[in-house]
Design an enzyme around this catalytic site. Structure first.
Site, PDB file in Angstrom:
ATOM      1  N   LYS A 143      16.506   9.183   6.865  1.00 10.17           N
ATOM      2  CA  LYS A 143      16.356  10.046   7.961  1.00 10.17           C
ATOM      3  C   LYS A 143      14.860  10.553   8.060  1.00 10.17           C
ATOM      4  CE  LYS A 143      21.036  11.032   8.438  1.00 10.17           C
ATOM      5  NZ  LYS A 143      21.684   9.954   7.094  1.00 10.17           N
TER       6      LYS A 143
HETATM    7  C1  LIG Z   1      22.825   9.603   7.058  1.00  9.83           C
HETATM    8  C2  LIG Z   1      22.942   8.600   5.997  1.00  9.83           C
HETATM    9  C3  LIG Z   1      23.864   7.610   6.435  1.00  9.83           C
HETATM   10  C4  LIG Z   1      24.640   7.473   7.578  1.00  9.83           C
HETATM   11  O1  LIG Z   1      23.968   7.202   8.683  1.00  9.83           O
HETATM   12  P1  LIG Z   1      24.434   7.279  10.239  1.00  9.83           P
HETATM   13  O2  LIG Z   1      23.440   7.259  11.150  1.00  9.83           O
HETATM   14  O3  LIG Z   1      24.989   8.746  10.171  1.00  9.83           O
HETATM   15  O4  LIG Z   1      25.412   6.372  10.229  1.00  9.83           O
HETATM   16  C5  LIG Z   1      23.851   6.506   5.262  1.00  9.83           C
HETATM   17  N1  LIG Z   1      23.355   6.806   4.041  1.00  9.83           N
HETATM   18  C6  LIG Z   1      22.611   7.931   3.837  1.00  9.83           C
HETATM   19  C7  LIG Z   1      21.898   7.787   2.592  1.00  9.83           C
HETATM   20  C8  LIG Z   1      22.474   8.741   4.840  1.00  9.83           C
HETATM   21  O5  LIG Z   1      21.476   9.581   4.636  1.00  9.83           O
END
Ligand SMILES: *Cc1c(COP(=O)(O)O)cnc(C)c1O
Length: 466
Positions: free
Chosen positions: A112
């Protein structure tokens, strides 16, 4: 560059406006009116750029004239300067043609940060130009919240309220959010699931008087700015592995469908991607959809990979819009029926198109633990639960002649218990975070009640000179 809503009833906006708006007023998601295109020659030209330079070039395709190129480059450089790895998004090889691209070297140890670090700076830039104040509300299953809080904690132009499902994030995830004590940050634990949190955010946006009063804005992956900032690493990995003179496949641990939508967008704008693997835990709505067009909502069950504990993948609507050849009226109808019936009715022809681009697989908790053990044994690699599911999915679809990259979405130290159980190793937190368990926490616990949440959002905003 102009942006239209997937439901066809909201005003057309430029990039800055889309960035600040988040969810469109008609309930839809903003998407570029036309796709930019990179030829194979354009792609070859990009090989000489380092990650920040490449990011500025790619994201620039989507910001249009709104952010001057030198400023965007500067913001990208600042965003990735505080990452813990010089390559920013390093590739690690696990076996023949199978690679992991680590996206977790940012300040909160999950992918993120890739988008959020830039988003914080883009927001500040745009708001300072307009001399505006806004209120950000967001829902998190664990990682979005901490990445947002870390990126926005010192802004003069906004307050941030983040809802997380009470008791359903890992302790590291919770502490990364609740130990940031800046006055413009408001953490609320909701007695409910992530989908409840996400619904509350949607309800705040649907409450027009409240939305207007507070100048609400969203940093969930429904925000196109985030998708745009997640496209460059797919292109970067592909270029490292021989693209565009060679095809490549990616597998993405998927929850809200944001990260994988960015991969799909990379293909849409010209990257030669063979196919995309969608990796899920036992909350397997996407796998069921790809197997037999069954997009029906079931109860969310907590798992070892909490950031994928989702049944309603918001960003899927953008793909749906494309699968329907951009028929906004039909998209709107299907989405409204989905909310009403808990089941999405997708025309056979559109579903077939989806299955040509995406392949799904899901692992339950037991299989996830075994996966972590096996990956460690086979390649001496410590994969967090999300990434481990991604790697097993990638192995299932691995082809002899096409490199496959799984994106590693979280640092193993974010999920120490699962890793310890599976490998006997307790992955240490990076130095900058070593005292996380001693820091003071601050958050409230509230029921999933719209009025109570809105009151809290308002109070914090006005305390910060809104
Ligand atoms: C947010 C997240 C996901 C999922 O990503 P999306 O964009 O919501 O599909 C997968 N793994 C981790 C560790 C995340 O923080």
């Amino acid at each position: 560059m102009r942006y239209i809503s997937t439901r066809g009833q909201a005003p057309i906006l430029n990039f800055s406006h889309t960035l600040l708006t988040g969810l469109a007023e008609d309930g839809g998601l903003y998407i570029p009116e036309t796709w930019p295109h990179l030829s194979h020659n354009d792609l070859r030209e990009l090989r000489k750029l380092d990650y920040s330079e490449l990011a500025a070039k790619i994201i620039g395709l989507f910001t249009g004239d709104d952010i001057p190129a030198p400023i965007l480059l500067d913001l990208c450089k600042q965003s990735y300067a505080n990452f813990n790895h010089k390559a920013i998004v390093p590739l690690v090889q696990l076996e023949h043609n199978l690679f992991v691209q680590e996206l977790f070297h940012g300040p909160t140890l999950a992918f993120k940060d890739m988008a959020m670090q830039l988003l914080g700076r883009l927001f500040d830039y745009v708001l300072s130009q307009r001399e505006e104040h806004i209120t950000i509300v967001g829902a998190t299953s664990g990682d979005t919240g901490s990445a947002a809080i870390e990126a926005f904690k010192d802004s003069k132009y906004l307050t941030v309220t983040i809802l997380h499902p009470y008791g359903r994030t890992s302790e590291v995830q919770r502490r990364q959010m609740t130990t940031v004590l800046s006055p413009n940050i408001n953490n609320i634990a909701i007695k409910g699931s992530f989908d409840d949190c996400q619904d509350l955010v949607k309800s705040m946006f649907a409450d027009m008087p409240f939305r207007k009063e507070m100048h609400l804005s969203a940093i969930n992956s429904i925000n196109w700015g985030r998708i745009a900032a997640q496209i460059p690493y797919y292109i970067y990995a592909a270029l490292c592995l021989g693209a565009p003179d060679r095809e490549i496949s990616f597998t993405v641990p998927t929850g809200n469908f944001g990260n994988i939508l960015a991969a799909w967008t990379a293909k849409k704008i010209g990257l030669p991607i063979r196919f995309l693997g969608v990796a899920s835990n036992h909350n397997d709505i996407l796998t069921r959809f790809l197997l037999n067009n069954d997009m029906s909502i079931q109860e969310v069950k907590p798992s070892l990979s909490p950031s994928m504990d989702i049944q309603i993948s918001s960003n899927f609507e953008r793909l749906l819009f494309e699968l329907l050849d951009r028929d906004a009226a039909q998209c709107c109808q299907i989405m409204q029926n989905f909310r009403k019936d808990g089941k999405m009715n997708i025309p056979e022809q559109s579903w077939t198109k989806a299955t040509q681009n995406f392949k799904g697989m899901s692992l339950n908790n037991e299989e996830t633990k075994k996966a972590i053990t096996k990956i460690f044994k086979d390649s001496l690699y410590l994969a967090d639960p999300h990434t481990a599911i991604g790697i097993i999915t990638a192995q299932k679809y691995l082809e002899k002649d096409v490199p496959m990259v799984t994106v590693a979405t979280a640092h193993p130290a974010k999920f120490p218990d699962a890793i310890k159980q599976a490998t006997g190793i307790l992955p240490p937190l990076p130095l900058a975070m070593a005292d996380l368990y001693e820091r003071k926490e601050n958050y409230q616990i509230l029921p999933a009640d719209l009025q109570a949440i809105e009151n809290s959002v308002r109070t914090v905003a006005y305390q910060n000179n809104f």
